[in-house]
Design a protein around this motif. Structure first.
Motif, PDB file in Angstrom:
ATOM      1  N   THR A 146       0.815  -1.227   0.000  1.00 29.47           N
ATOM      2  CA  THR A 146       0.000   0.000   0.000  1.00 29.47           C
ATOM      3  C   THR A 146       0.842   1.266   0.000  1.00 29.47           C
ATOM      4  OG1 THR A 146      -0.128  -0.129   2.419  1.00 29.47           O
ATOM      5  CG2 THR A 146      -1.934  -1.124   1.159  1.00 29.47           C
ATOM      6  N   LEU A 147       2.165   1.122  -0.053  1.00 31.80           N
ATOM      7  CA  LEU A 147       3.039   2.293  -0.039  1.00 31.80           C
ATOM      8  C   LEU A 147       3.233   2.797  -1.462  1.00 31.80           C
ATOM      9  CD1 LEU A 147       4.856   4.196   1.582  1.00 31.80           C
ATOM     10  CD2 LEU A 147       6.723   2.551   1.254  1.00 31.80           C
ATOM     11  N   ASN A 148       2.629   3.923  -1.768  1.00 35.13           N
ATOM     12  CA  ASN A 148       2.750   4.553  -3.082  1.00 35.13           C
ATOM     13  C   ASN A 148       2.650   6.061  -2.904  1.00 35.13           C
ATOM     14  OD1 ASN A 148      -0.126   5.082  -2.880  1.00 35.13           O
ATOM     15  ND2 ASN A 148      -0.433   2.961  -3.562  1.00 35.13           N
ATOM     16  N   TRP A 149       2.780   6.774  -4.015  1.00 33.19           N
ATOM     17  CA  TRP A 149       2.753   8.237  -3.924  1.00 33.19           C
ATOM     18  C   TRP A 149       1.379   8.745  -3.513  1.00 33.19           C
ATOM     19  CZ3 TRP A 149       5.944  11.885  -3.103  1.00 33.19           C
ATOM     20  CH2 TRP A 149       5.578  13.214  -3.343  1.00 33.19           C
ATOM     21  N   ASN A 150       0.320   8.072  -3.918  1.00 29.82           N
ATOM     22  CA  ASN A 150      -1.017   8.496  -3.524  1.00 29.82           C
ATOM     23  C   ASN A 150      -1.193   8.405  -2.007  1.00 29.82           C
ATOM     24  OD1 ASN A 150      -3.794   9.268  -4.037  1.00 29.82           O
ATOM     25  ND2 ASN A 150      -4.347   7.141  -3.578  1.00 29.82           N
ATOM     26  N   PHE A 151      -0.585   7.385  -1.393  1.00 27.55           N
ATOM     27  CA  PHE A 151      -0.653   7.252   0.066  1.00 27.55           C
ATOM     28  C   PHE A 151       0.106   8.389   0.746  1.00 27.55           C
ATOM     29  CE2 PHE A 151       1.630   5.689   3.843  1.00 27.55           C
ATOM     30  CZ  PHE A 151       0.564   5.450   4.686  1.00 27.55           C
ATOM     31  N   ILE A 152       1.262   8.756   0.216  1.00 25.30           N
ATOM     32  CA  ILE A 152       2.059   9.812   0.836  1.00 25.30           C
ATOM     33  C   ILE A 152       1.426  11.181   0.626  1.00 25.30           C
ATOM     34  CG2 ILE A 152       4.325  10.945   0.767  1.00 25.30           C
ATOM     35  CD1 ILE A 152       5.530   8.268   0.029  1.00 25.30           C
ATOM     36  N   ASP A 153       0.772  11.397  -0.504  1.00 29.34           N
ATOM     37  CA  ASP A 153       0.288  12.732  -0.876  1.00 29.34           C
ATOM     38  C   ASP A 153      -1.167  12.972  -0.497  1.00 29.34           C
ATOM     39  OD1 ASP A 153       0.877  15.243  -2.078  1.00 29.34           O
ATOM     40  OD2 ASP A 153      -0.340  14.671  -3.802  1.00 29.34           O
ATOM     41  N   SER A 154      -1.832  12.033   0.140  1.00 31.15           N
ATOM     42  CA  SER A 154      -3.254  12.175   0.453  1.00 31.15           C
ATOM     43  C   SER A 154      -3.466  12.492   1.925  1.00 31.15           C
ATOM     44  CB  SER A 154      -4.017  10.895   0.093  1.00 31.15           C
ATOM     45  OG  SER A 154      -3.914  10.616  -1.281  1.00 31.15           O
ATOM     46  N   LEU A 155      -4.578  13.153   2.220  1.00 36.96           N
ATOM     47  CA  LEU A 155      -4.972  13.453   3.591  1.00 36.96           C
ATOM     48  C   LEU A 155      -5.635  12.230   4.221  1.00 36.96           C
ATOM     49  CD1 LEU A 155      -6.423  17.032   3.021  1.00 36.96           C
ATOM     50  CD2 LEU A 155      -4.316  16.470   4.249  1.00 36.96           C
ATOM     51  N   PRO A 156      -5.744  12.184   5.547  1.00 36.64           N
ATOM     52  CA  PRO A 156      -6.410  11.047   6.192  1.00 36.64           C
ATOM     53  C   PRO A 156      -7.869  10.922   5.749  1.00 36.64           C
ATOM     54  CG  PRO A 156      -5.163  12.307   7.787  1.00 36.64           C
ATOM     55  CD  PRO A 156      -5.167  13.108   6.525  1.00 36.64           C
ATOM     56  N   SER A 157      -8.375   9.713   5.793  1.00 31.76           N
ATOM     57  CA  SER A 157      -9.747   9.431   5.387  1.00 31.76           C
ATOM     58  C   SER A 157     -10.283   8.266   6.197  1.00 31.76           C
ATOM     59  CB  SER A 157      -9.803   9.112   3.885  1.00 31.76           C
ATOM     60  OG  SER A 157     -11.099   8.702   3.507  1.00 31.76           O
ATOM     61  N   ARG A 158     -11.609   8.229   6.351  1.00 33.97           N
ATOM     62  CA  ARG A 158     -12.234   7.086   7.018  1.00 33.97           C
ATOM     63  C   ARG A 158     -12.282   5.859   6.114  1.00 33.97           C
ATOM     64  NH1 ARG A 158     -14.879  11.653   8.830  1.00 33.97           N
ATOM     65  NH2 ARG A 158     -14.980  11.851  11.117  1.00 33.97           N
ATOM     66  N   ASN A 159     -11.996   6.057   4.859  1.00 33.27           N
ATOM     67  CA  ASN A 159     -11.915   4.959   3.911  1.00 33.27           C
ATOM     68  C   ASN A 159     -10.448   4.581   3.732  1.00 33.27           C
ATOM     69  OD1 ASN A 159     -12.183   3.107   1.898  1.00 33.27           O
ATOM     70  ND2 ASN A 159     -13.151   4.482   0.426  1.00 33.27           N
ATOM     71  N   PRO A 160     -10.030   3.374   4.086  1.00 30.68           N
ATOM     72  CA  PRO A 160      -8.603   3.033   4.030  1.00 30.68           C
ATOM     73  C   PRO A 160      -8.015   3.118   2.632  1.00 30.68           C
ATOM     74  CG  PRO A 160      -9.934   1.073   4.454  1.00 30.68           C
ATOM     75  CD  PRO A 160     -10.848   2.252   4.589  1.00 30.68           C
ATOM     76  N   GLU A 161      -8.839   2.930   1.583  1.00 31.30           N
ATOM     77  CA  GLU A 161      -8.310   3.015   0.224  1.00 31.30           C
ATOM     78  C   GLU A 161      -7.899   4.440  -0.139  1.00 31.30           C
ATOM     79  OE1 GLU A 161     -11.001   1.431   1.041  1.00 31.30           O
ATOM     80  OE2 GLU A 161     -10.461  -0.675   0.655  1.00 31.30           O
ATOM     81  N   ASN A 162      -8.515   5.442   0.499  1.00 37.27           N
ATOM     82  CA  ASN A 162      -8.217   6.841   0.193  1.00 37.27           C
ATOM     83  C   ASN A 162      -7.369   7.524   1.265  1.00 37.27           C
ATOM     84  OD1 ASN A 162      -9.853   6.606  -2.120  1.00 37.27           O
ATOM     85  ND2 ASN A 162     -11.690   7.124  -0.946  1.00 37.27           N
ATOM     86  N   ALA A 163      -7.052   6.829   2.332  1.00 35.63           N
ATOM     87  CA  ALA A 163      -6.335   7.443   3.444  1.00 35.63           C
ATOM     88  C   ALA A 163      -4.877   7.669   3.076  1.00 35.63           C
ATOM     89  CB  ALA A 163      -6.435   6.566   4.692  1.00 35.63           C
ATOM     90  N   GLY A 164      -4.363   8.808   3.507  1.00 33.28           N
ATOM     91  CA  GLY A 164      -2.959   9.144   3.262  1.00 33.28           C
ATOM     92  C   GLY A 164      -2.286   9.679   4.508  1.00 33.28           C
ATOM     93  N   ILE A 165      -1.042  10.062   4.345  1.00 34.81           N
ATOM     94  CA  ILE A 165      -0.231  10.398   5.512  1.00 34.81           C
ATOM     95  C   ILE A 165       0.427  11.763   5.396  1.00 34.81           C
ATOM     96  CG2 ILE A 165       2.036   9.539   4.767  1.00 34.81           C
ATOM     97  CD1 ILE A 165       2.090   7.947   7.427  1.00 34.81           C
ATOM     98  N   ILE A 166       0.010  12.569   4.435  1.00 38.44           N
ATOM     99  CA  ILE A 166       0.688  13.833   4.198  1.00 38.44           C
ATOM    100  C   ILE A 166       0.569  14.783   5.381  1.00 38.44           C
ATOM    101  CG2 ILE A 166      -1.343  14.763   3.020  1.00 38.44           C
ATOM    102  CD1 ILE A 166       2.382  15.532   2.290  1.00 38.44           C
ATOM    103  N   ALA A 167      -0.602  14.834   6.033  1.00 37.78           N
ATOM    104  CA  ALA A 167      -0.775  15.743   7.170  1.00 37.78           C
ATOM    105  C   ALA A 167       0.138  15.356   8.326  1.00 37.78           C
ATOM    106  CB  ALA A 167      -2.239  15.731   7.618  1.00 37.78           C
ATOM    107  N   ALA A 168       0.226  14.065   8.629  1.00 39.52           N
ATOM    108  CA  ALA A 168       1.103  13.610   9.709  1.00 39.52           C
ATOM    109  C   ALA A 168       2.566  13.796   9.344  1.00 39.52           C
ATOM    110  CB  ALA A 168       0.815  12.146  10.025  1.00 39.52           C
ATOM    111  N   LEU A 169       2.928  13.590   8.083  1.00 42.11           N
ATOM    112  CA  LEU A 169       4.312  13.749   7.658  1.00 42.11           C
ATOM    113  C   LEU A 169       4.754  15.201   7.770  1.00 42.11           C
ATOM    114  CD1 LEU A 169       6.882  12.572   6.418  1.00 42.11           C
ATOM    115  CD2 LEU A 169       5.841  12.866   4.151  1.00 42.11           C
TER     116      LEU A 169
END
Length: 308
Positions: free
Chosen positions: A63-86
């Motif tokens: 699940t580690l891809n650019w979409n995961f790094i560049d997306s904001l958190p979400s209640r849907n795991p497919e759309n959840a990202g880590i940019i805000a925490a990073l």
């Protein structure tokens, strides 16, 4: 002649030939047993660490891809990202380094090079620094909540990036101070005497000679301290860092979240998909930690070469 003399010796006067061999054999046996125990403990530790890293990589690389790094958190795991925490972690660690490095190194230099009088105040400060290094991190979180979030709210903005950075700076300051003092003690006293002989005062000797020679050891302590700070969760939860945030921090008074808090939130979810993206978040956190340590090690090696 020799045979006659030896024949006249009593049993008590006879020369001892191998009186120490049993003790020597026992010491060698204990040395071998200790070395075997040390190697066994090291092998077990490395095996457990390798197993944990392999498990995280297996679960998180999918699940580690650019979409995961560049997306904001979400209640849907497919759309959840880590940019805000990073981004929040980068803000916090930059401010922690900017606060704790000059304050911790300066305090260590003062205590080791200038506060040379053995009075009650110096002893009290040294005892408190040693005790603070072993205080649980949640205590620092409660202190940050009471002082930085509530008392200093007009300055820090309450539950903000600055409050988190100040709290983590307090957490690692004792480690930096102790490491700085140990590095300064390792500098030969002849270097100080040479500076005094050339007419330099104490500050000039410390700044021009002692501090550059001690900087590799100081940076080693800073590396360990920042490595501890980047993985802390309890103090940030105590001061009220957001678990879910849908925007990026814009200044030091903004609300924030951090990678350890985001990972903790995902691990606590019952869905297996959140556990996989939590493993991806751990990989990002380890990569950030290795990047920070790599920069610090490069600076340490550079100071070592300049000091030779």
């Amino acid at each position: 002649m020799d045979s006659k003399i030896s024949s006249r010796l009593t049993p008590d006067e006879a020369p001892a030939t191998s009186s120490f061999s049993p003790n020597a054999n026992g010491r060698h046996t204990m040395d071998r047993l200790f070395a075997a125990a040390a190697w066994t403990a090291t092998g077990i530790s490395v095996a457990i660490l390798a197993w944990l890293l392999l498990t995280i990589l297996i679960d998180g690389l999918s699940t580690l891809n650019w979409n995961f790094i560049d997306s904001l958190p979400s209640r849907n795991p497919e759309n959840a990202g880590i940019i805000a925490a990073l981004v929040g972690t980068l803000w916090i660690m930059a401010m922690v380094a900017a606060i704790s490095f000059p304050v911790g190194v300066g305090a260590g230099i003062f205590l080791e090079e200038f506060a040379t009088d053995d009075n009650w105040l110096t002893r009290l400060i040294e005892i408190n620094i040693g005790n603070l290094a072993g205080v649980p991190s949640i205590i620092y979180g409660l202190l940050g909540l009471a002082f930085f979030v509530r008392v200093m709210e007009p300055i820090t903005g309450g539950r903000s990036v600055l409050s988190g950075a100040l709290t983590l700076s307090l957490l690692i300051l004792p480690v930096i101070i102790v490491a700085t003092r140990e590095a300064l003690r390792a500098v030969p006293g002849s270097m100080r005497l040479a500076g005094y002989a050339l007419g330099a005062n104490r500050w000039q000797v410390v700044w021009s000679h002692v501090l550059p020679a001690a900087m590799p050891g100081i940076l080693t302590g800073v590396i360990l301290a920042l490595s501890r700070a980047i993985g802390e969760t309890a103090p940030l939860i105590a001061i009220g860092a957001a678990v879910y945030i849908s925007f990026l921090p814009s200044d030091f008074q903004s609300q924030f979240t951090a990678l350890p808090i985001q990972i903790y939130n995902w691990v606590g979810r019952p869905q297996e998909e959140f556990h996989r993206i939590a493993a991806s978040g751990i990989i990002v956190l380890m990569a950030l930690l290795l990047l920070m340590n790599g920069i610090a090690i490069y600076l340490r090696n550079r100071f070592q070469k300049e000091g030779l």
